[in-house]
Scaffold this active site. Structure first.
Site, mmCIF file in Angstrom:
data_model
loop_
_atom_site.group_PDB
_atom_site.id
_atom_site.type_symbol
_atom_site.label_atom_id
_atom_site.label_comp_id
_atom_site.label_asym_id
_atom_site.label_seq_id
_atom_site.Cartn_x
_atom_site.Cartn_y
_atom_site.Cartn_z
ATOM 1 N N TYR A 131 0.886 -1.204 0.002
ATOM 2 C CA TYR A 131 0.002 -0.013 0.074
ATOM 3 C C TYR A 131 0.714 1.315 -0.069
ATOM 4 C CZ TYR A 131 -3.988 3.146 0.587
ATOM 5 O OH TYR A 131 -4.908 3.998 0.659
ATOM 6 N N GLN A 192 -10.936 -0.130 0.460
ATOM 7 C CA GLN A 192 -11.265 -1.013 -0.851
ATOM 8 C C GLN A 192 -9.981 -1.608 -1.496
ATOM 9 O OE1 GLN A 192 -11.768 2.262 -0.278
ATOM 10 N NE2 GLN A 192 -11.458 3.473 -2.042
ATOM 11 N N GLN A 260 12.581 15.611 11.980
ATOM 12 C CA GLN A 260 11.277 14.937 12.395
ATOM 13 C C GLN A 260 10.162 15.395 12.706
ATOM 14 O OE1 GLN A 260 12.667 11.851 12.899
ATOM 15 N NE2 GLN A 260 10.616 11.042 12.964
ATOM 16 N N HIS A 263 7.437 16.009 9.815
ATOM 17 C CA HIS A 263 6.623 15.012 9.300
ATOM 18 C C HIS A 263 5.085 15.113 9.561
ATOM 19 C CE1 HIS A 263 9.015 11.890 7.180
ATOM 20 N NE2 HIS A 263 9.923 12.093 8.379
ATOM 21 N N GLU A 328 11.732 5.309 18.212
ATOM 22 C CA GLU A 328 12.068 4.856 16.656
ATOM 23 C C GLU A 328 13.336 5.035 16.355
ATOM 24 O OE1 GLU A 328 9.499 7.033 14.014
ATOM 25 O OE2 GLU A 328 9.688 5.809 12.554
ATOM 26 N N HIS A 329 13.687 6.327 16.374
ATOM 27 C CA HIS A 329 15.081 6.772 15.900
ATOM 28 C C HIS A 329 15.952 7.364 17.293
ATOM 29 C CE1 HIS A 329 12.303 7.520 12.320
ATOM 30 N NE2 HIS A 329 13.232 6.775 11.866
ATOM 31 N N ASP A 362 16.557 7.448 6.524
ATOM 32 C CA ASP A 362 15.303 7.657 5.853
ATOM 33 C C ASP A 362 15.548 7.118 4.529
ATOM 34 O OD1 ASP A 362 13.701 8.415 8.012
ATOM 35 O OD2 ASP A 362 13.978 10.461 7.512
ATOM 36 N N HIS A 421 -3.556 -38.767 21.480
ATOM 37 C CA HIS A 421 -1.894 -38.379 21.051
ATOM 38 C C HIS A 421 -1.170 -39.496 21.540
ATOM 39 C CE1 HIS A 421 -3.792 -34.472 20.653
ATOM 40 N NE2 HIS A 421 -2.665 -33.875 20.565
#
Lengths: 431, 431
Positions: A131, A192, A260, A263, A328-329, A362, A421
């Site tokens: 995506y 969709q 950062q 963004h 994250e960073h 990045d 078993h």
């Protein structure tokens, strides 16, 4: 202006905990809308996809074939994108490829001391849906970061979806798809598109896994199709944590914090330093740079609402905080970053030293920029080749070693009340 | 009686597709109940956990301390469990440990041709919550399969929760927890236990990841806390696919099919063979064994409603079907299982040859019995050490190599309209 904390403050622990607990995302309740779209696409396939695309992307199209991007259109896009950008994308692709090739797990097959053969065998996921958001957040670098690891893993088919609202399609994204080796591209988006990838339609064959970022509708759709197909993480707003000693250029650090912040108004930039003077100098540099930054409005809002500057007595004291933030960073802009790295337990990616701004990661560093957000680095990892392979366990007994370990299996089967078993082992041992 | 298909039938593809698409689980809509329980435990902590435990498990307890299982109680459980069962659990633990130790990923650190340093660094998740169901499905083997990989990974703290309805607690489960090295045990269950692990209470410190099987409430709770903590897969009903040539003892195969079927009325057992005679003999053996199997009611329902016998002309033709089924457990009861293994793309675990009944893998083989169900082996793997570690990417540039790759990052930042990204690189290059 970001908040300023000092670990000398009496209320430091309370304020730091509040910073950690702070919610940056307003969750939109789109789940019931998404459920209906998914059900509709599952039942009606292409016809439903066409209707939602007409409605949400204002595309008057009656045939799915028109929504498949032709090779000619991608050729055209390659011509529209400046050569310098293409060259940068190719450099990035090659560096991502080299780095990710090292992540490929190795099969393991061995015989244990009693002769039982065991193993782990890795195979690629057969098909992946990628995506790509339309509009503002339509980033060619994101196409590379998602598609290249899949290619490295050996995924045979990568089907990309990207909405083209009002027919607008970013040629950079098509160029990146070509450069990354994407197999097919469809101009569809939203829930969709996720449904079409997961369930398949007459035009789009179903995939086994769906990856890539998207808005609240896409995220809700991914959560719902999880199980039918695999999904990657649901990424939250981006964040950076910069740990800096006194010996830094405040302008460099301010630039990193703002990179950062630009963004997203809900992105988060945090500085931890042992120098109150540097802290002040960085705060001032941020304000100066905000005056000339094109995305000053977004970055300024992020810095004001979610930015933080934390002064500690000693950088040693930074590490419990760093590991609780689980950013994250994480940039370690200090004299001896290697020594500090050993103290980092939780972080998506670490950028070592003064010459490794996060933006390198990045784009062209080679490591992946899809990384765990919102403190999830405590339990998860960035996107890698491992996300596009799966492991099959292998077990092989013979009559002799089954006789050695079988009785223990029979004992446990019986202890658990699973006589069938136990019997499936006992019958082979004439027990 | 299971359905019988033959790939010679004109309607084979239709019927096989129906078999694949068949839903075996009725999804209970408990999500709104679970949401309320989670919210309540998040706000009121221990008090809420105590109330739900009183209500759902009929335990009249006023202090969380009473719900923490003491070492003395575990000592007692160790005495209650027969020595043969303890020995079998210890054998299983040791074999699981040896196998999983081989899964530990290695750190990678290297310098690329232009001098950029890159790496991947693995660290253990700090704390894990392990959910163990109470009542019938309270299996000591499941405790080992979840806890041992966590221990191997280096997880410091494993907090186990297991409901004790009416005060009933399976001593085998406590013994398995001791043998596996679980750190703490609480007699709580349901969504309230998942909430306590994810959010923490005064008594129970929060964990970073929650694993383990559970009912619909537990599954819904895990889905909801995902993000706050990590979770493992949401397991569906168990399944086995047996591929067999003519040269098999039908009683052995019938025992394997029923071992799976006895788990659950919605479990699924499928046989694929190139011998119609063997198929019939296995069907007859199943009926015979059902007469003596303690769990005949469950196993019979599973076999009748979801069992299938598929006859193919040639075992070569089995493999496209095997890969579409993507079974949790795949037995290759054939003369040359190694040759067939190469054709398997999608399976959770493969059991090679006539002397490897799937039940060996459930208990003492050494590989994990937590495996992808419901065709998810197309995109996911069984539980492993990788589920208890996470990877941090490492990137380190110096002034020289930043000068080499920085301009490409600047070009991409500008192409994406992220001037702040470009600037954070340019400022270090005096550009």
């Amino acid at each position: 202006m970001a908040i300023r904390l000092s670990n000398q403050d009496a209320d430091f622990e309370t304020r730091f905990s509040e910073l950690l607990a702070g919610k940056r995302e307003v969750s939109e309740d789109v789940d019931h809308i998404v459920r209906d779209i998914l059900d509709d696409v599952r039942v009606r396939g292409d016809a439903a996809v066409l209707e939602y695309t007409a409605r949400f992307d204002r595309l008057d199209v009656t045939d799915m074939a028109e929504l498949k991007v032709s090779e000619a259109r991608v050729d055209e896009a390659m011509k529209q994108v400046p050569q310098a950008t293409l060259d940068a994308l190719i450099l990035a692709r090659d560096r991502i490829q080299s780095h990710h090739a090292r992540q490929m797990p190795k099969d393991d097959r061995y015989t244990d001391p009693i002769g039982v053969e065991l193993g782990s065998r890795w195979t690629a996921v057969e098909s992946v849906g990628l995506y790509v958001p339309g509009g503002l957040a339509s980033y060619p670098s994101s196409v590379l970061m998602n598609a290249v690891p899949a290619k490295v893993a050996g995924v045979e088919r990568i089907a990309m979806v990207v909405p083209s609202p009002d027919g607008q399609l970013n040629p950079q994204v098509l160029a990146a798809a070509r450069i990354a080796g994407v197999s097919e591209i469809y101009c569809i988006g939203g829930a969709q598109a996720v449904a079409a990838l997961a369930y398949g339609t007459d035009t789009i064959a179903p995939v086994s896994k769906v990856v890539g970022p998207g808005n609240a509708f896409v995220a809700a759709a991914k959560r719902r199709v999880f199980g039918t197909v695999g999904i990657d993480m649901i990424a939250g707003p981006s964040e950076v944590l910069v740990v800096a000693d006194a010996d830094n250029d405040p302008d460099w650090l301010a630039a990193d914090l703002l990179a950062q912040a630009e963004h997203d108004a809900v992105a988060q930039s945090i500085l931890i330093t042992d120098s109150a003077d540097l802290a002040t100098a960085v705060e001032e540099a941020v304000e100066r740079q905000l005056k000339i930054l094109p995305k000053a409005e977004i970055a300024g809002a992020s810095w004001r609402d979610f930015g933080a500057v934390i002064v500690v007595d000693d950088l040693e004291q930074a590490f419990p905080l760093v590991n609780r933030i689980a950013a994250e960073h994480l940039e370690l802009a200090v004299a001896d970053p290697e020594a500090m790295l050993d103290k980092v337990r939780n972080a998506g990616a670490v950028f070592l030293g003064r010459y490794t701004p996060e933006a390198i990661g990045d784009y062209v560093g080679g490591s992946n920029h899809v990384l765990p957000t919102a403190r999830s680095a405590r339990f998860s990892s960035g996107l890698s080749v491992l996300d596009f392979v799966k492991r099959t366990s292998i077990l092989k007994c013979n009559a002799e070693n089954l006789r050695q370990i079988g009785p223990a299996a029979i004992a446990l089967g019986e202890a658990e009340g699973l006589a069938g078993h136990a019997r499936s082992v006992a019958i082979r041992l004439n027990l």
